[in-house]
Design an enzyme around this catalytic site. Structure first.
Site, PDB file in Angstrom:
ATOM      1  N   GLN A   7      -8.674  -7.364  -6.222  1.00 13.44           N
ATOM      2  CA  GLN A   7      -9.177  -8.456  -6.838  1.00 13.44           C
ATOM      3  C   GLN A   7      -9.610  -7.625  -7.748  1.00 13.44           C
ATOM      4  O   GLN A   7      -9.870  -7.588  -8.999  1.00 13.44           O
ATOM      5  CB  GLN A   7     -10.193  -9.406  -6.287  1.00 13.44           C
ATOM      6  CG  GLN A   7     -11.077 -10.359  -6.358  1.00 13.44           C
ATOM      7  CD  GLN A   7     -12.081 -11.077  -6.141  1.00 13.44           C
ATOM      8  OE1 GLN A   7     -12.561 -11.389  -6.827  1.00 13.44           O
ATOM      9  NE2 GLN A   7     -11.771 -10.969  -4.174  1.00 13.44           N
ATOM     10  N   GLU A  12      -4.738  -9.342   9.864  1.00 16.22           N
ATOM     11  CA  GLU A  12      -3.910 -10.427   9.166  1.00 16.22           C
ATOM     12  C   GLU A  12      -2.389 -10.069   9.275  1.00 16.22           C
ATOM     13  O   GLU A  12      -1.650 -10.764   9.598  1.00 16.22           O
ATOM     14  CB  GLU A  12      -4.301  -9.542   7.124  1.00 16.22           C
ATOM     15  CG  GLU A  12      -5.027 -10.437   6.485  1.00 16.22           C
ATOM     16  CD  GLU A  12      -4.406 -10.948   5.061  1.00 16.22           C
ATOM     17  OE1 GLU A  12      -3.538  -9.934   4.027  1.00 16.22           O
ATOM     18  OE2 GLU A  12      -5.192 -11.379   4.066  1.00 16.22           O
ATOM     19  N   ASP A  71      -8.671   1.895  -5.879  1.00 15.51           N
ATOM     20  CA  ASP A  71      -8.659   2.214  -4.723  1.00 15.51           C
ATOM     21  C   ASP A  71      -8.900   3.870  -5.288  1.00 15.51           C
ATOM     22  O   ASP A  71      -9.167   4.031  -3.866  1.00 15.51           O
ATOM     23  CB  ASP A  71      -7.763   2.149  -3.828  1.00 15.51           C
ATOM     24  CG  ASP A  71      -7.621   0.705  -3.327  1.00 15.51           C
ATOM     25  OD1 ASP A  71      -8.019  -0.300  -3.714  1.00 15.51           O
ATOM     26  OD2 ASP A  71      -7.223   0.723  -1.804  1.00 15.51           O
TER      27      ASP A  71
HETATM   28  P1  FAD Z   1      -2.173   0.057  -5.711  1.00 18.27           P
HETATM   29  O1  FAD Z   1      -1.523  -1.187  -5.622  1.00 18.27           O
HETATM   30  O2  FAD Z   1      -2.112   0.857  -4.126  1.00 18.27           O
HETATM   31  O3  FAD Z   1      -0.914   0.921  -6.599  1.00 18.27           O
HETATM   32  C1  FAD Z   1      -0.096   2.308  -6.648  1.00 18.27           C
HETATM   33  C2  FAD Z   1       1.207   1.953  -7.185  1.00 18.27           C
HETATM   34  O4  FAD Z   1       1.183   3.421  -7.394  1.00 18.27           O
HETATM   35  C3  FAD Z   1       1.885   2.328  -6.428  1.00 18.27           C
HETATM   36  O5  FAD Z   1       2.971   1.698  -7.209  1.00 18.27           O
HETATM   37  C4  FAD Z   1       2.077   3.767  -5.991  1.00 18.27           C
HETATM   38  O6  FAD Z   1       3.621   3.427  -5.713  1.00 18.27           O
HETATM   39  C5  FAD Z   1       2.052   4.598  -6.734  1.00 18.27           C
HETATM   40  N1  FAD Z   1       1.517   6.146  -6.685  1.00 18.27           N
HETATM   41  C6  FAD Z   1       0.994   6.528  -5.563  1.00 18.27           C
HETATM   42  N2  FAD Z   1       1.302   7.624  -6.102  1.00 18.27           N
HETATM   43  C7  FAD Z   1       1.698   8.130  -6.968  1.00 18.27           C
HETATM   44  C8  FAD Z   1       2.517   9.427  -6.956  1.00 18.27           C
HETATM   45  N3  FAD Z   1       2.208  10.134  -6.441  1.00 18.27           N
HETATM   46  N4  FAD Z   1       3.529   9.430  -7.968  1.00 18.27           N
HETATM   47  C9  FAD Z   1       4.000   7.777  -8.886  1.00 18.27           C
HETATM   48  N5  FAD Z   1       3.011   6.637  -8.511  1.00 18.27           N
HETATM   49  C10 FAD Z   1       2.632   7.000  -7.124  1.00 18.27           C
HETATM   50  N6  FAD Z   1      -6.972  -6.525  -1.723  1.00 18.27           N
HETATM   51  C11 FAD Z   1      -7.302  -7.844  -2.262  1.00 18.27           C
HETATM   52  O7  FAD Z   1      -7.549  -8.131  -2.847  1.00 18.27           O
HETATM   53  N7  FAD Z   1      -6.676  -9.231  -1.159  1.00 18.27           N
HETATM   54  C12 FAD Z   1      -6.029  -8.995  -0.377  1.00 18.27           C
HETATM   55  O8  FAD Z   1      -5.150 -10.050   0.417  1.00 18.27           O
HETATM   56  C13 FAD Z   1      -5.283  -7.882  -0.044  1.00 18.27           C
HETATM   57  N8  FAD Z   1      -5.217  -7.950   1.104  1.00 18.27           N
HETATM   58  C14 FAD Z   1      -4.373  -6.898   1.518  1.00 18.27           C
HETATM   59  C15 FAD Z   1      -3.177  -6.418   2.346  1.00 18.27           C
HETATM   60  C16 FAD Z   1      -2.679  -5.118   2.820  1.00 18.27           C
HETATM   61  C17 FAD Z   1      -2.192  -5.039   4.313  1.00 18.27           C
HETATM   62  C18 FAD Z   1      -3.851  -3.775   2.649  1.00 18.27           C
HETATM   63  C19 FAD Z   1      -2.618  -2.591   2.474  1.00 18.27           C
HETATM   64  C20 FAD Z   1      -4.449  -4.123   1.499  1.00 18.27           C
HETATM   65  C21 FAD Z   1      -4.674  -5.330   0.708  1.00 18.27           C
HETATM   66  N9  FAD Z   1      -5.631  -5.427  -0.127  1.00 18.27           N
HETATM   67  C22 FAD Z   1      -6.109  -6.952  -0.636  1.00 18.27           C
HETATM   68  C23 FAD Z   1      -6.060  -3.918  -0.804  1.00 18.27           C
HETATM   69  C24 FAD Z   1      -5.471  -3.367  -1.877  1.00 18.27           C
HETATM   70  O9  FAD Z   1      -4.241  -4.021  -1.543  1.00 18.27           O
HETATM   71  C25 FAD Z   1      -5.604  -2.412  -2.745  1.00 18.27           C
HETATM   72  O10 FAD Z   1      -6.727  -2.358  -2.939  1.00 18.27           O
HETATM   73  C26 FAD Z   1      -4.954  -2.642  -4.050  1.00 18.27           C
HETATM   74  O11 FAD Z   1      -3.447  -2.489  -3.746  1.00 18.27           O
HETATM   75  C27 FAD Z   1      -5.584  -1.250  -5.246  1.00 18.27           C
HETATM   76  O12 FAD Z   1      -4.599  -1.514  -6.055  1.00 18.27           O
HETATM   77  P2  FAD Z   1      -4.132  -0.130  -6.141  1.00 18.27           P
HETATM   78  O13 FAD Z   1      -3.454  -0.287  -7.819  1.00 18.27           O
HETATM   79  O14 FAD Z   1      -5.371   1.016  -6.682  1.00 18.27           O
HETATM   80  O15 FAD Z   1      -2.987   0.570  -5.838  1.00 18.27           O
HETATM   81  P1  NAD Z   2     -11.102  -1.280   6.465  1.00 17.26           P
HETATM   82  O1  NAD Z   2     -11.833  -0.302   6.141  1.00 17.26           O
HETATM   83  O2  NAD Z   2     -11.971  -2.625   5.954  1.00 17.26           O
HETATM   84  O3  NAD Z   2     -11.969  -1.648   8.100  1.00 17.26           O
HETATM   85  C1  NAD Z   2     -11.042  -0.295   8.953  1.00 17.26           C
HETATM   86  C2  NAD Z   2     -12.087  -1.047  10.262  1.00 17.26           C
HETATM   87  O4  NAD Z   2     -10.615   0.156  11.394  1.00 17.26           O
HETATM   88  C3  NAD Z   2     -12.668  -1.288  10.490  1.00 17.26           C
HETATM   89  O5  NAD Z   2     -13.214  -2.054  11.243  1.00 17.26           O
HETATM   90  C4  NAD Z   2     -13.352   0.373  11.227  1.00 17.26           C
HETATM   91  O6  NAD Z   2     -14.641  -0.095  12.331  1.00 17.26           O
HETATM   92  C5  NAD Z   2     -11.988   0.334  12.185  1.00 17.26           C
HETATM   93  N1  NAD Z   2     -12.062   1.167  12.736  1.00 17.26           N
HETATM   94  C6  NAD Z   2     -12.836   3.160  12.093  1.00 17.26           C
HETATM   95  N2  NAD Z   2     -12.134   4.060  12.748  1.00 17.26           N
HETATM   96  C7  NAD Z   2     -11.788   3.809  13.945  1.00 17.26           C
HETATM   97  C8  NAD Z   2     -11.413   3.854  15.505  1.00 17.26           C
HETATM   98  N3  NAD Z   2     -10.761   5.239  15.454  1.00 17.26           N
HETATM   99  N4  NAD Z   2     -11.065   3.364  16.230  1.00 17.26           N
HETATM  100  C9  NAD Z   2     -10.791   2.028  15.944  1.00 17.26           C
HETATM  101  N5  NAD Z   2     -11.272   1.095  14.682  1.00 17.26           N
HETATM  102  C10 NAD Z   2     -11.447   1.500  13.361  1.00 17.26           C
HETATM  103  O7  NAD Z   2      -9.880  -1.308   6.438  1.00 17.26           O
HETATM  104  P2  NAD Z   2      -8.896  -2.083   6.164  1.00 17.26           P
HETATM  105  O8  NAD Z   2      -8.598  -3.105   7.102  1.00 17.26           O
HETATM  106  O9  NAD Z   2      -6.997  -1.276   5.949  1.00 17.26           O
HETATM  107  O10 NAD Z   2      -8.910  -2.405   4.233  1.00 17.26           O
HETATM  108  C11 NAD Z   2      -8.769  -1.730   3.159  1.00 17.26           C
HETATM  109  C12 NAD Z   2      -9.616  -2.895   2.586  1.00 17.26           C
HETATM  110  O11 NAD Z   2      -8.589  -3.857   1.863  1.00 17.26           O
HETATM  111  C13 NAD Z   2     -10.750  -3.431   2.169  1.00 17.26           C
HETATM  112  O12 NAD Z   2     -11.300  -3.186   1.251  1.00 17.26           O
HETATM  113  C14 NAD Z   2     -10.820  -4.646   2.721  1.00 17.26           C
HETATM  114  O13 NAD Z   2     -11.279  -5.382   2.241  1.00 17.26           O
HETATM  115  C15 NAD Z   2      -8.924  -4.616   1.680  1.00 17.26           C
HETATM  116  N6  NAD Z   2      -8.292  -5.349   2.505  1.00 17.26           N
HETATM  117  C16 NAD Z   2      -8.711  -7.321   2.127  1.00 17.26           C
HETATM  118  C17 NAD Z   2      -8.092  -8.178   2.255  1.00 17.26           C
HETATM  119  C18 NAD Z   2      -7.831  -9.157   2.333  1.00 17.26           C
HETATM  120  O14 NAD Z   2      -9.053  -9.195   1.462  1.00 17.26           O
HETATM  121  N7  NAD Z   2      -7.468 -10.330   2.735  1.00 17.26           N
HETATM  122  C19 NAD Z   2      -6.196  -7.965   3.372  1.00 17.26           C
HETATM  123  C20 NAD Z   2      -6.187  -6.176   3.347  1.00 17.26           C
HETATM  124  C21 NAD Z   2      -6.525  -5.499   3.170  1.00 17.26           C
END
Ligand code: FAD
Ligand code: NAD
Length: 404
Positions: free
Chosen positions: A319, A170, A301
């Site tokens: 999700q 992404e 997470d």
């Molecule tokens: P988070 O959403 O990370 O929230 C944690 C909260 O805790 C934050 O507000 C943070 O500030 C707070 N916090 C952390 N440490 C402390 C502390 N010590 N004290 C107080 N507050 C604290 N998932 C999907 O389903 N679909 C997607 O399209 C998707 N796209 C993604 C794209 C990217 C770039 C990334 C990085 C992840 C994506 N994910 C996606 C995964 C998704 O974002 C995470 O699974 C999700 O955010 C987890 O939700 P959470 O509530 O556990 O934590």
């Molecule tokens: P991931 O674990 O899904 O992918 C990490 C990638 O890094 C893997 O392909 C792995 O083989 C590679 N990797 C690991 N060690 C490496 C190394 N030493 N050198 C090079 N490559 C290496 O992690 P992510 O992409 O950060 O996603 C984290 C979570 O967030 C997942 O659950 C994912 O499904 C979710 N997510 C979802 C979306 C979406 O639904 N659109 C978008 C972003 C993240």
């Protein structure tokens, strides 16, 4: 009689969904609900790749927590949690100590570097909104410096993305659109810029549908993104990364920017508790409680659940975090009312991976989607998350309506 107190840590997808559902479950004065979060705002973690590439401004991916919670029913405290004492039932923060009867730990993810040398120090991680802003500014700084320096170092314009999972892909999709804009803005010839994705596994998006993976790779390559597949990053230095190309074969790629998107772990605070965990993720009971701690719920997470059909953990996603938040609110209502808790069963609707503003790939309700249709779906998924937490008002304020 003292009202039961519920402490929710983290206002991400999981924590905020818990709180807005607790507001619905309980009348005023029935329980004391406190939400603690590091910032006064929530950020959409699922949009962070856009903020990191600079295709969205950091302000666009966040909103004030006070705008979506009921200040009468919920006390919001801006504080950084420093320690969680699940035996003494108290939480220490930089803004005081808090006790609880029930706690929901929803502190989200951190980037995982697997102990690879130099990554913690020299690579950037799309971990939160501040980190995303830093990446965007770092890349712009490299372009501006290259443009201004009399003796040019072209490696400034090389961006390495470690990991071709969903986050890496992404982010590459956004970079593919952003790089031409940066070239124009800073007078940089496009051919000077390299964006290289390094993946350890033998394929991009390991485990995902091969046809959709081919579509994504084709799309990104057509926009100048390079892939180095089956070549794990083994070291990072201030100059770039070393990758392993064969048994005794290594290559060093000099780069001004290294973004590490190769996996996540739970919040390190979990590791300092007596709760059994793996990389700060807790294998929770079926009703999302921590094994052995009846008053501790762990979601998002920081939680780990095994998909019994595949015998593998569910991937940590927004999700699932949001669905868990709804479940925890119901279970807290049940416990406080003397009823039994219900099992959490994920309802997976699919996965859509964006490839920039107007393209995407995905599997939704079992059907493959690509192109503008998939991109439209992705925006609707993003808007739905806003709706679930903040209703139509939040969708109007922050929603994505730039559908083509
Ligand atoms: P988070 O959403 O990370 O929230 C944690 C909260 O805790 C934050 O507000 C943070 O500030 C707070 N916090 C952390 N440490 C402390 C502390 N010590 N004290 C107080 N507050 C604290 N998932 C999907 O389903 N679909 C997607 O399209 C998707 N796209 C993604 C794209 C990217 C770039 C990334 C990085 C992840 C994506 N994910 C996606 C995964 C998704 O974002 C995470 O699974 C999700 O955010 C987890 O939700 P959470 O509530 O556990 O934590
Ligand atoms: P991931 O674990 O899904 O992918 C990490 C990638 O890094 C893997 O392909 C792995 O083989 C590679 N990797 C690991 N060690 C490496 C190394 N030493 N050198 C090079 N490559 C290496 O992690 P992510 O992409 O950060 O996603 C984290 C979570 O967030 C997942 O659950 C994912 O499904 C979710 N997510 C979802 C979306 C979406 O639904 N659109 C978008 C972003 C993240």
């Amino acid at each position: 009689m003292k009202r039961p107190s519920i402490l929710v840590l983290g206002a991400g997808y999981g924590g905020l969904t818990t709180v807005v559902n607790l507001q619905k479950e309980f009348g005023t004065d029935a329980v004391d609900i406190t939400l603690i979060n590091k910032n006064e705002y929530h950020y959409e973690s699922t949009w962070l790749h856009e903020a990191a590439a600079g295709t969205l401004l950091p302000e666009q991916v966040r909103y004030d927590i006070k705008d979506v919670i009921d200040g009468v029913k919920v006390k919001f405290v801006q504080a950084t949690v420093e320690a969680i004492d699940v035996v003494g039932k108290k939480v220490s923060t930089d803004n005081g100590e808090f006790t609880y009867d029930y706690i929901v730990i929803a502190l989200g993810f951190e980037g995982e570097t697997f102990g690879i040398e130099g990554l913690d120090k020299y690579a950037l991680s799309i971990a939160n909104v501040k980190a995303a802003r830093y990446i965007r500014e770092h890349i712009e700084f490299q372009f501006a410096t290259w443009s201004a320096e009399p003796v040019k170092d072209d490696s400034r314009l090389t961006i390495i993305v470690g990991g071709a999972g969903f986050t890496g892909i992404e982010f590459l999709g956004e970079l593919a659109n952003r790089v031409p804009e940066l070239c124009k803005e800073y007078d940089v010839p496009r051919e000077k810029v390299r964006v290289v994705c390094v993946e350890a596994a033998p394929m991009v998006l390991p485990g995902f549908d091969p046809e959709l993976v081919n579509y994504a790779v084709g799309h990104l390559e057509s926009k100048g993104i390079e892939f180095s597949i089956g070549t794990p990053v083994v070291e990072a230095t201030p100059e770039g990364v070393k990758i392993k190309k064969g048994d005794d074969e290594f290559e060093f790629i000099k780069a001004g920017t290294v973004v590490w998107a190769a996996g996540v772990r739970g919040n390190r605070l979990i590791e300092a508790t007596p709760i059994e965990n793996m990389r700060a993720r807790v294998k929770v009971d079926k009703d999302l409680r921590a094994p052995g701690f009846d008053d501790v719920f762990i979601i998002g997470d920081c939680a780990l659940m095994i998909n019994e059909e595949t015998n593998r953990p569910y991937p940590p996603t927004a999700q699932i975090a949001m669905q868990q938040g709804e479940n925890v609110a119901k279970n807290l209502k049940a416990l406080i009312s003397g009823d039994t808790t219900v099992e959490f069963v994920p309802d997976l609707k699919g996965t859509v991976c964006s490839l920039g503003e107007d393209d995407a790939i995905g599997v939704v309700f079992g059907k493959k989607v690509t192109g503008k249709r998939a991109s439209f779906m992705k925006k609707m998924i993003d808007n739905r998350a806003l709706f679930m937490i903040g209703g139509p008002k939040l969708v109007m304020k922050k929603g994505k309506f730039n559908v083509l």
